[in-house]
Design an enzyme around this catalytic site. Structure first.
Site, PDB file in Angstrom:
ATOM      1  CB  VAL A   1      58.806  26.417  37.280  1.00  0.00           C
ATOM      2  CG1 VAL A   1      59.886  25.537  38.043  1.00  0.00           C
ATOM      3  CG2 VAL A   1      57.446  25.800  37.397  1.00  0.00           C
TER       4      VAL A   1
ATOM      5  CG  LEU B   1      56.671  22.719  39.902  1.00  0.00           C
ATOM      6  CD1 LEU B   1      57.006  21.383  40.501  1.00  0.00           C
ATOM      7  CD2 LEU B   1      56.016  22.387  38.796  1.00  0.00           C
TER       8      LEU B   1
ATOM      9  CG  ASN C   1      24.167  41.361  42.487  1.00  0.00           C
ATOM     10  OD1 ASN C   1      23.876  42.197  41.959  1.00  0.00           O
ATOM     11  ND2 ASN C   1      23.448  40.424  43.260  1.00  0.00           N
ATOM     12  CB  SER C   2      31.016  41.750  45.223  1.00  0.00           C
ATOM     13  OG  SER C   2      31.279  42.141  44.026  1.00  0.00           O
TER      14      SER C   2
ATOM     15  CG  ASP D   1      37.749  38.267  45.435  1.00  0.00           C
ATOM     16  OD1 ASP D   1      38.012  38.738  46.192  1.00  0.00           O
ATOM     17  OD2 ASP D   1      36.749  38.820  44.568  1.00  0.00           O
TER      18      ASP D   1
ATOM     19  CG  HIS E   1      36.194  42.292  45.741  1.00  0.00           C
ATOM     20  ND1 HIS E   1      36.002  41.207  45.167  1.00  0.00           N
ATOM     21  CD2 HIS E   1      35.060  43.139  45.737  1.00  0.00           C
ATOM     22  CE1 HIS E   1      34.651  41.384  44.719  1.00  0.00           C
ATOM     23  NE2 HIS E   1      34.189  42.351  44.933  1.00  0.00           N
TER      24      HIS E   1
END
Length: 516
Positions: free
Chosen positions: A314, A312, A256-257, A183, A153
């Site tokens: 589902v 898978l 801080n991301s 992310d 992000h």
């Protein structure tokens, strides 16, 4: 006759004595015949407790932590004009000369062909707009040749990336790959120097209560260090199917991301990615991507630029106690299949809606999140054994794991038109608080009314939704519903499982059934 003399000293004697004592006192204070030392109380001193210092860790890891500055090109109209989606207006000329909005208007306002030409020269290739600051975050080097990790992000939709080292050096970087599901993103700096880098820890050894140190670029303040502890593990914050965050109480803020959280050995235990904050600032609740998750994703991004995951196919939901009881399952574990996707590995293997996936390759499945993570970790094309709970008994199917489509989203089931009031054929299911009528497509019954005081209302059933099956048996009328419920009562069950179709998709709801 004896004479008694007065025992009181005369004034002359007293004066002599006082004078001698005074001289002695003066001699003592001057230190001539004797030294007199003044006495003071000792200063307060408390033994320091054995609290660890983070200075050694910070000194070692700081050169590996960077600030990441992201720029994106502004949108430009494609009609050949010089207008962007930035707007000026009247009155800007009245602002002070040093006001940023006046400068903005002067640079990009309409009119003045010279300014328009200058603006056109700054546009990117193919008429793209000029670069504008978009985001700022943190990151850290993981190799000496310039690979670094940050958040998806932070770099998402960016066109140009600049990495700022802890000594202030600015270097251009290029995007190697990004993964929206976890992310994470990888950037590469091409430079002749060798960078200080850090390695991922084995976060399986991290315990709640362990000290951690976060280093990053909050609010543009590069090199900021905060400390705290691991508050919890395995947090699901609803950001995606692979949520498995570490919760830390070190101060983490905007900027801080993408920055690292270290253990006291200087190893990265997590990558800061989100905070819980009603105010927008730090409240002591931050979330970090665990190192074990990040390590595999980062390696894939460095190698291929993308992440290949098992699939898978589902749609699943949690197994509640009520659902487990309605299907005769002893424990509320596993993942309930709401609907297999057409053409998916799950559908080809015969997995049906209403099945509960209880194990994968012999290992018990705790919940939908556990199943999603474990399937994603399987190599596409490999064979897997899926254990199902179906019709009151366990059975196993083998299937070939597919490749998860890029950014795929489940397509919700088509919605049914809401019936008109008073539609013919309405039948009451009094014990459930529902009134239903056969669906127009002959594939279930449509709910025409819900008693607001019923359990069905409490569990979110609404008028216009469709009941497709009860206890995994298809129903087409109220009689079909009652028949299945009566059979469940005979088996001693107190709840029945209803499959509900709505505009948002399909889901399962367990409703209590009265014992007659």
């Amino acid at each position: 006759m004896s004479t008694i003399k007065n025992s009181r000293p005369s004034l002359k004697t007293v004066l002599k004595t006082t004078t001698v004592a005074g001289v002695a006192a003066v001699l003592l204070t001057t230190g001539l015949p004797a030294e007199v030392t003044k006495s003071f109380a000792e200063a307060v001193s408390v033994p320091a407790p054995a609290v660890p210092s983070f200075a050694n860790v910070v000194d070692a890891v700081s050169p590996a932590v960077v600030s990441v500055r992201v720029q994106a090109r502004e949108r430009v109209s494609d009609d050949g004009s010089n207008f962007t989606f930035d707007f000026g207006g009247r009155g800007f000329e009245d602002l002070p000369e040093d006001h940023p909005l006046r400068r903005f208007f002067r640079e990009f306002g309409p009119g003045d062909n010279d300014r328009a030409d200058r603006w056109r020269d700054r546009r990117g290739p193919r008429g793209e707009g000029r670069l504008r600051p978009r985001a700022q975050g943190s990151g850290f080097f993981i190799t000496e040749d310039g690979y670094l990790v940050t958040n998806n992000h932070v770099v998402s939709d960016g066109s140009a990336f600049t990495v700022i080292l802890n000594d202030g050096t600015e270097l251009d970087a290029k995007l190697v790959g990004k993964d929206s599901r976890t992310d994470l993103a990888v950037l590469k700096v091409d430079d002749k120097r060798k960078f200080t880098y850090v390695k991922f820890a084995d976060d399986e050894k991290v315990r709640v209560g362990d000290w951690v140190v976060a280093v990053g670029n909050p609010f543009g303040l590069g090199g900021t260090v905060t400390a705290g502890i691991i508050s919890a593990r395995g947090r699901d914050i609803g950001s995606g199917p692979y949520d498995d965050y570490l919760q830390v109480d070190a101060a983490v803020n905007r900027g801080n991301s993408g920055g690292p959280t270290f253990n006291l050995a200087g190893e990265v235990v997590g990558i800061n990615t989100a905070i819980f904050s009603p105010s927008g600032g730090n409240v002591g609740i931050a979330f970090a991507i665990p190192a074990t998750v990040a390590k595999d994703v980062v390696n894939s991004l460095m190698k291929d630029g993308t992440v290949s995951r098992g699939w898978l196919g589902v749609q699943i939901q949690p197994v509640t106690k009520d659902i487990a009881e309605s299907l005769g399952l002893s424990e509320a574990n596993g993942a309930l299949v709401v609907e297999p996707q057409a053409g998916s590995p799950g559908e080809k293997a015969g997995i049906k809606n209403g099945d509960i996936v209880t194990a994968l390759n012999g290992e018990p499945v705790k919940d939908p999140r556990d199943l999603a993570r474990r399937v994603a970790a399987l190599r596409p094309g490999s064979t897997a054994e899926v254990t199902l709970w179906r019709s009151g008994k366990s059975e196993t199917v083998k299937l070939e794991i597919g490749t998860l489509p890029s950014d795929s989203k489940e397509t919700p089931a088509p919605s049914e038109a809401q019936p008109d009031e008073g539609q013919a054929g309405e039948e009451a299911l009094a014990d459930l608080g529902l009134t239903v009528t056969p669906s127009d497509d002959d594939s279930g019954v449509t709910i025409t009314s819900v008693d607001p005081d019923s359990a069905a209302s409490d569990r979110g059933l609404k008028e216009g939704e469709k009941i497709v099956s009860v206890n995994n048996q298809d129903v087409k009328s109220a009689d079909d519903v009652l028949k299945v419920i009566n059979n469940a009562k005979k088996d001693g069950r107190t709840k029945a499982l209803f499959q509900i179709e709505a505009q948002e998709g399909s889901r399962f709801v367990a409703l209590p059934i009265a014992q007659g």
